[in-house]
Enzyme design. Structure first.
Site, PDB file in Angstrom:
ATOM      1  N   ASP A 203       0.723  -1.093  -0.078  1.00 19.25           N
ATOM      2  CA  ASP A 203       0.081  -0.197   0.074  1.00 19.25           C
ATOM      3  C   ASP A 203       1.202   0.627   0.045  1.00 19.25           C
ATOM      4  O   ASP A 203       0.665   2.313  -0.528  1.00 19.25           O
ATOM      5  CB  ASP A 203      -1.171   0.349   1.428  1.00 19.25           C
ATOM      6  CG  ASP A 203      -1.723  -1.313   1.170  1.00 19.25           C
ATOM      7  OD1 ASP A 203      -3.012  -1.938   0.635  1.00 19.25           O
ATOM      8  OD2 ASP A 203      -1.713  -2.193   2.103  1.00 19.25           O
TER       9      ASP A 203
ATOM     10  N   HIS B 135      -4.782  -3.614   6.172  1.00 21.09           N
ATOM     11  CA  HIS B 135      -4.247  -3.486   4.859  1.00 21.09           C
ATOM     12  C   HIS B 135      -6.224  -3.666   4.082  1.00 21.09           C
ATOM     13  O   HIS B 135      -6.074  -5.496   3.994  1.00 21.09           O
ATOM     14  CB  HIS B 135      -3.341  -4.692   4.196  1.00 21.09           C
ATOM     15  CG  HIS B 135      -3.029  -5.150   2.651  1.00 21.09           C
ATOM     16  ND1 HIS B 135      -2.874  -4.129   2.010  1.00 21.09           N
ATOM     17  CD2 HIS B 135      -3.923  -6.321   2.580  1.00 21.09           C
ATOM     18  CE1 HIS B 135      -3.358  -5.026   0.829  1.00 21.09           C
ATOM     19  NE2 HIS B 135      -3.694  -5.889   1.249  1.00 21.09           N
TER      20      HIS B 135
END
Length: 326
Positions: free
Chosen positions: A159, A187
């Site tokens: 990410d 996440h």
């Protein structure tokens, strides 16, 4: 030549591992002078596929690879390991609710946590890649009471990299010029990619990019990038996930030279996050250890996003609480 270290990789015949194994074997993660013993774990139905992966590793004739163990037994896979990369997880199937997915993975990661606790090196470094990564990491950690909770981490480096890439394209700069951003929380689609302390060439990104773009495009695209890739290629992220796993472990082992990276780590209560959750924080690494970056100013917008992703992690934890040891 150094003594070999043992690296365990689960889901070793899967897509991510196929992009991961050959880079580890060539020294890209731990150094080109560090010999390795690869200990590869798969479920029984995938063992034939894993044997083919082992054949390919053999055919590469890597100088650093001193031995390869392929097994469907977690106790054998984690025997004396120094590094464990938990890549394999149960995918979400048709009709499965998120709670069903959490429970299905709870059994896998509780067994792996117990095996790590009894078999791994006392200094093992564990990275959970398999989703839902934060809560899978929590389950493994809670089932390894003899290991320090700080030895368990979850991957949000993917990410982090996605956010850097989007910002670099928006600002027409190289990704290496973007620094100081961080991923907070889970996440998942609630994660918060935060640019409030990020900069490019010494200039604050908050001064360079309008808040409306950050809220309406940047944050949602980072949150949904995995789905975007599936829509485009018909398969989930593999090479980029493998790359992020290598970068996560390399940063942890070799240090970040004070550069901020994002890691899902055991919360100590920093920034008001409930202690004990596996939550992504801005971190720095040195001497084989990670530290949460302290003292960052958090505005009301950021606090709201950080609270939202924390609430999801608490909900996930509570959904599998009956499967967690006290």
């Amino acid at each position: 030549m150094k003594e070999p270290v043992r690296v365990a990789i689960t889901g070793a015949a899967g897509q991510i591992s196929y992009s991961l194994l050959f880079r580890i074997a060539s020294g890209q993660m731990l150094g080109r002078d560090q010999p390795l013993i690869l200990q590869l774990l798969e479920i029984e139905p995938a063992m034939e596929a894993l044997s083919g992966v082992v054949m390919e590793l053999d055919d590469c004739a890597f100088d650093l690879v001193k031995d390869i163990v392929a097994t469907d037994d977690p106790n054998e896979a984690f025997e004396s390991v120094d590094y464990a990369m938990l890549v394999g997880s149960r995918p979400r199937g048709p009709g499965m609710e998120r709670k069903d997915l959490l429970e299905a993975n709870a059994q896998i990661f509780s067994d792996q946590g117990k095996a790590l606790d009894s078999r791994a090196s006392s200094q093992v470094k564990v990275l959970v890649v398999g989703n839902p990564a934060n809560t899978n990491c929590l389950i493994a950690q809670r089932n390894a009471p003899h290991l320090d909770p700080r030895q368990f981490t979850a991957m949000t480096r993917l990410d982090h990299n996605r956010a850097k890439s989007l910002l670099s394209k928006k600002l027409s700069v190289h990704v290496s010029e973007v620094s100081g951003l961080s991923i907070w929380g889970n996440h998942s689609s609630t994660q918060y990619p935060d640019v409030s302390h990020a900069s490019v060439r010494g200039n604050s990104i908050s001064d360079l990019i309008e808040q409306t773009w950050l809220e309406s495009e940047f944050i949602p695209r980072v949150q949904q990038r995995g789905a975007e890739i599936i829509s485009a290629r018909g398969l989930s992220s593999a090479a980029s996930a493998a790359n992020a796993a290598i970068e996560h472990m390399k940063s942890w082992v070799q240090g970040t030279e004070e550069q901020i990276v994002s890691m899902g780590v055991y919360s100590d209560g920093s920034y008001g996050v409930e202690p004990g959750l596996i939550y992504s924080f801005p971190c720095t690494c040195a001497g084989g250890n990670w530290e949460i970056v302290k003292g960052l100013e958090v505005n009301s917008f950021s606090q709201g996003r950080m609270d939202q992703t924390e609430a999801e992690l608490i909900e996930e934890r509570d959904a599998v609480s009956h499967l967690l040891p006290d």
